[in-house]
Design a protein around this motif. Structure first.
Motif: not given
Length: 683
Positions: A177-181
């Motif tokens: 999962x892309x936490x920055x996005x």
């Protein structure tokens, strides 16, 4: 070829009147195409997408019906791509590209709890030391550690603290999962923590109206109902989950009752249905009103207003938005004497959510909410068209409806929940059959009664009954979750599994005619891909602070403490029940992998042999072995290694995710010359 075209035209003609539900599906595909890019499209490309959408809409009148469908698909796809691009720019915020330590000042706009079960504040109007306003993030999120007894945060309150801030971490592993996005689309430019007591600069004088109302109502409910029952009641009535403890949340998840916390279709339907039926009955009790007034329409209008207020109070998450739109369509149909078409209402709800917040497509909330509702609409529509329900005794029909809805919703959401949360509640159906009736019969009517009596200070009457119902639900959750093998852990699937499975399910449910069963084939393919997937042999954290190696007993971790976030995600994605300390005890002595963590370990580092792998959160000298140090990982992000005979194959977060606006500044250039020739890299 002409015959094939004729068959296509006849099949599409059979779908006439049933194509609108496919519009949000195509829109979602366009949104997904935007997020799948490895680099940001330019403003010209976004503009071109909207031109294509407009052109398709204008030219469809000049072609036949079959080509019109094709043009609509092209236009909706392009619109989805463009909408996602515009939304990404609208929420843009400066990102902190270094580790900040110093004073943090801001206004509290939301309160929740972190994964470590600590209070967490979302701040806007942020002020940071020696940082220009145009470089300061619009929002930051700070977890409160240590002794914070001196502050009772409220929305609108201005606070100051001394703490650490940095950019949101990248994915814990390349396909993760892309936490920055996720942070970008909440306009969060930095996350961090403080261990020093936070101070109040100003008491709430302004701030988001709904957030302040939510907090005030939550505090009032919890003042009457203590403990986790009060926290549960506050979550249901206001959407405020900040008082829900990790133990309670885990019990609800492990018993498949966590959906009762989210203000979704069940809550919205029960609330508006109760208001509609109660008000209509009350008006009909006065014969003159019943004869002279449009009682049914007045009750529907009142229920619509109450539903809108509930939406605003809850914070407007995806499930609540979807539920409100569907309820609004049904109530407006009552007001304007129109027939309610459930799939159309669901499609309209999906369109509204995707247009307003296209990023929700990638989250479990959107996926589980619409998966459950789509399946329920399809099954209950078939139920009503058949005579099966008439064969069931009238007294048992509500029980059958609860059983069927729990079964269908559980089956529809199970693959999504398993993919995102790596767990499947074995006894979820039993828990729902026991707990859901209490929610509908006791909890929601009592909550409405408490809200109506609250202006007179008599909310305790409604909350007393609500306490009984919620205590029962929590008892069921804790009891069921304590059973042996209550939860089955599963490994994460490859990224292609959910899209393939979703399209298969949608085709089976939305397509008209026998061809719908073709959707079973891609569903089987998705399951086959999931079952046959292999987890990485080695995982390396984005900063080199942790290494995980697969062994016969499970994944072994290089450290028993530190980098706990990455450790937890890796073990969950493996479908492992081990704790970090247990996984660290599995670390073998001779793995061919060295982890050099910290400056002290670097001083004692004696080098490596060819064929070994060295990982470090420091900068290492040039070595003959395969090296992942701070200078390399700063560019690659998290790394997954797969052993392929005598060589390593590397997959990096940079390869999988690319460099998008939400990733901030990433060093340019090749990974590092030290990697060249030492491993094969998946592009």
């Amino acid at each position: 070829m002409p015959r094939l075209w004729t068959l296509l035209e006849s099949e599409l003609a059979r779908q006439r009147g049933h194509l609108f539900p496919w519009v949000p599906v195509v829109l979602a595909i366009g949104i997904g195409a935007f997020f799948s890019l490895r680099s940001d499209p330019s403003a010209k490309q976004i503009g071109l997408a909207f031109c294509v959408a407009i052109g398709a809409a204008l030219s469809r009148r000049f072609v036949n019906e079959t080509l019109q469908i094709g043009l609509v698909c092209i236009g909706v796809f392009a619109a989805g791509f463009g909408i996602a691009g515009v939304r990404a720019q609208m929420v843009a915020t400066p990102l902190i590209e270094f580790r900040y330590y110093g004073p943090i000042e801001g206004r509290v706009i939301a309160i929740d709890r972190s994964s470590s079960d600590k209070p967490r504040l979302l701040l806007d109007q942020v002020v940071l030391q020696d940082m220009a306003p145009d470089r300061t993030p619009h929002r930051v999120r700070v977890s409160l550690h240590g002794d914070q007894r001196w502050i009772d945060p409220e929305p609108g309150m201005r606070v100051i603290m001394t703490g650490h801030l940095s950019k949101s971490p990248g994915p814990a592993e390349p396909d993760g999962f892309d936490f920055q996005r996720h942070a970008w689309f909440q306009s969060i430019g930095a996350v961090g923590y403080t261990r020093i007591p936070a101070l109040v600069l100003e008491l709430p004088t302004d701030g988001p109206m709904w957030a302040r109302a939510r907090h005030a109502l939550s505090e009032r409910v919890q003042a009457k109902l203590e403990g986790q029952v009060g926290a549960f009641a506050a979550a249901i009535m206001t959407g405020d989950r900040s008082a829900i403890e990790r133990e309670t949340l885990d019990a609800l998840r492990d018993s498949n009752l966590a959906h009762l916390l989210a203000i979704s279709g069940l809550h919205m339907g029960l609330l508006t249905g109760f208001v509609f039926a109660s008000l209509r009955l009350a008006l009909l009790l006065v014969p003159v009103w019943g004869l002279l007034w449009p009682v049914k329409k007045l009750a529907a209008a009142a229920a619509l207003v109450v539903g809108a207020g509930y939406l605003g109070l809850s914070g407007g998450n995806v499930a609540t938005e979807r539920a409100f739109v569907m309820v609004a369509v049904a109530l407006l149909a009552v007001i304007f004497d129109r027939r309610v078409m459930s799939f159309r209402a669901l499609a309209l709800a999906a369109l509204i959510v995707l247009v307003l917040r296209p990023e929700t497509l990638l989250g479990p909330g959107f996926q589980m909410s619409f998966a459950a509702t789509t399946a329920l609409v399809a099954v209950f529509g078939a139920w009503q068209r058949s005579d099966v329900s008439q064969k069931i005794p009238r007294v048992l029909r509500p029980v059958a409806a609860v059983f069927l809805s729990s079964l269908i919703a559980g089956l529809a959401t199970a693959p999504v929940a398993m993919a995102h949360f790596n767990r499947f509640a074995e006894f979820g159906l039993i828990a729902n059959l026991i707990a859901v009736p209490a929610m509908g019969i006791v909890v929601m009517p009592s909550g409405v009664l408490a809200a109506l009596l609250m202006p007179f200070g008599l909310e305790g009457i409604g909350l007393w009954a609500m306490e009984w119902g919620l205590s029962w639900i929590l008892t069921v959750a804790h009891q069921v979750s304590s059973w042996d093998e209550a939860v089955k852990l599963v490994p994460s699937p490859p990224a292609s599994v959910l899209p393939i499975g979703a399209m298969a399910g949608l085709f089976c449910l939305l397509w008209q005619g026998r061809l719908r069963w073709i959707g079973i084939a891609p569903a089987v393919i998705a399951a086959w891909i999931w079952v046959g997937a292999t987890r990485p042999d080695v995982l390396i954290a984005h900063d080199g602070g942790l290494v995980g190696v697969v062994t016969d007993q499970g994944r072994a971790l290089s450290k028993a403490k530190g980098a706990g976030f990455a450790a937890r995600i890796w073990l969950e994605n493996d479908g492992s029940a081990l704790s970090q300390s247990e996984a660290a005890s599995l670390w073998p002595e001779n793995t061919g992998i060295q982890h050099v963590s910290g400056k002290r370990a670097l001083q004692g580092f004696e080098g490596c042999h060819q064929g070994e792998v060295v990982v470090s959160n420091q900068t290492l000298p040039e070595l003959r072995c395969l090296t992942f140090d701070a200078s390399i990982l700063r560019h690659t992000g998290a790394v997954a290694l797969y052993r392929d005979k005598s060589e390593w194959r590397a997959v990096t977060a940079r390869h999988r995710k690319g460099v998008r606006m939400w990733h901030g500044d990433v060093p340019e250039g090749p990974e590092n010359q030290r990697l060249t020739g030492l491993l094969r890299t998946d592009q």
